[in-house]
Write a protein that holds these residues in place. Structure first.
Motif, PDB file in Angstrom:
ATOM      1  N   UNK A  23       0.830  -1.209   0.000  1.00 34.62           N
ATOM      2  CA  UNK A  23       0.000   0.000   0.000  1.00 34.62           C
ATOM      3  C   UNK A  23       0.868   1.265   0.000  1.00 34.62           C
ATOM      4  N   UNK A  24       1.972   1.229   0.742  1.00 29.62           N
ATOM      5  CA  UNK A  24       2.873   2.380   0.758  1.00 29.62           C
ATOM      6  C   UNK A  24       3.470   2.641  -0.620  1.00 29.62           C
ATOM      7  N   UNK A  25       3.984   1.585  -1.226  1.00 31.28           N
ATOM      8  CA  UNK A  25       4.631   1.748  -2.529  1.00 31.28           C
ATOM      9  C   UNK A  25       3.637   2.283  -3.559  1.00 31.28           C
ATOM     10  N   UNK A  26       2.420   1.736  -3.546  1.00 31.81           N
ATOM     11  CA  UNK A  26       1.393   2.191  -4.498  1.00 31.81           C
ATOM     12  C   UNK A  26       1.057   3.660  -4.250  1.00 31.81           C
ATOM     13  N   UNK A  27       0.900   4.029  -2.984  1.00 31.46           N
ATOM     14  CA  UNK A  27       0.574   5.423  -2.663  1.00 31.46           C
ATOM     15  C   UNK A  27       1.715   6.355  -3.069  1.00 31.46           C
ATOM     16  N   UNK A  28       2.949   5.917  -2.868  1.00 35.92           N
ATOM     17  CA  UNK A  28       4.111   6.740  -3.231  1.00 35.92           C
ATOM     18  C   UNK A  28       4.211   6.873  -4.759  1.00 35.92           C
ATOM     19  N   UNK A  29       3.993   5.749  -5.462  1.00 32.58           N
ATOM     20  CA  UNK A  29       4.039   5.810  -6.930  1.00 32.58           C
ATOM     21  C   UNK A  29       2.983   6.785  -7.459  1.00 32.58           C
ATOM     22  N   UNK A  30       1.800   6.742  -6.885  1.00 31.82           N
ATOM     23  CA  UNK A  30       0.734   7.635  -7.340  1.00 31.82           C
ATOM     24  C   UNK A  30       1.028   9.083  -6.973  1.00 31.82           C
ATOM     25  N   UNK A  31       1.524   9.317  -5.764  1.00 32.27           N
ATOM     26  CA  UNK A  31       1.783  10.686  -5.316  1.00 32.27           C
ATOM     27  C   UNK A  31       2.848  11.372  -6.181  1.00 32.27           C
ATOM     28  N   UNK A  32       3.934  10.639  -6.436  1.00 29.42           N
ATOM     29  CA  UNK A  32       5.052  11.249  -7.159  1.00 29.42           C
ATOM     30  C   UNK A  32       5.014  10.942  -8.660  1.00 29.42           C
ATOM     31  N   UNK A  33       3.954  10.264  -9.086  1.00 32.42           N
ATOM     32  CA  UNK A  33       3.749   9.953 -10.509  1.00 32.42           C
ATOM     33  C   UNK A  33       4.990   9.302 -11.114  1.00 32.42           C
TER      34      UNK A  33
END
Lengths: 142, 82
Positions: free
Chosen positions: B44-54
């Motif tokens: 969940x962290x990695x997915x959220x980080x990927x989405x946040x920083x595109x």
């Protein structure tokens, strides 16, 4: 049953199926969940709250999403990790629901797919929508 | 993108994922410092980080990360390569 692997998926891939909600399924869900709220059991109470009939359990409707990911998209190798849902409109016994899932995001770094889910009734009215996070089990030939 | 900005966003993401407003990240913060940080929350962290920083990471990059500081380094490195 489908057996999509993570590598087979692409954004926009979608599947759908139909299911009719029945009184028998309402009874079975009541037994499983123990939810005896009168909104789901008493027509008169539901009507007094502005509904046309007893309201189908929201989680009975959304239980179809278990089938969506476990059988259809991705199917066999699905590992359900989480979901966020909104219940938009009531469902009544006798309604025929169309359950549609569409691949929305793919995250290869953690082998996780986000599936957009939409459930509509026979009149095309949206009753549930949400996003489902799915991971993947080990493939048998790996 | 500055290191301070990345930390600001990372703090928000971690607090949101773990539903814990007391989280304050440092370079050395790792899974042993946050009780609920397990393999599922890592996803969940990695997915959220990927989405946040595109940006998207690959499996090897993620597997090598030892702590938050290395994750921030990776984000800044990817951002500077874009």
């Amino acid at each position: 049953m489908n057996n999509y692997r993570f590598e087979d998926l692409y954004e926009g891939l979608s599947v759908s199926f139909e299911e009719t909600v029945t009184e028998e399924k309402m009874d079975a869900f009541r037994q499983i969940s123990g939810d005896v709220n009168p909104l789901h059991m008493q027509k008169e109470f539901a009507q007094s709250q502005g509904y046309k009939d007893k309201v189908v359990y929201g989680m009975l409707t959304s239980s179809l999403l278990s089938r969506l990911v476990g059988v259809h998209l991705p199917g066999k190798y699905c590992l359900l990790q989480g979901m966020e849902l909104k219940y938009l409109n009531p469902v009544y016994a006798g309604d025929t629901l169309t359950v549609k899932g569409t691949v929305y995001e793919l995250h290869p770094s953690v082998k996780m797919a986000v599936i957009k889910a939409l459930i509509t009734n026979q009149d095309g009215v949206k009753v549930v929508r949400g996003k489902i996070n799915v991971g993947f089990l080990r493939y048998e030939d790996e | 993108m500055t290191r301070e900005y990345v930390y600001q966003q990372m703090n928000r993401i971690f607090r949101n994922v773990f539903d814990d407003e007391s989280i304050e990240l440092h370079d050395e913060t790792n899974a042993e410092d946050i009780e609920d940080w397990d393999s599922l929350e890592q996803i969940n962290l990695i997915v959220a980080i990927e989405n946040e920083f595109e940006m998207m990471f690959d499996m090897a990059e993620v597997a090598e990360l030892a702590n938050v500081g290395e994750m921030v380094d990776l984000i800044l490195k990817k951002d500077s390569n874009e």
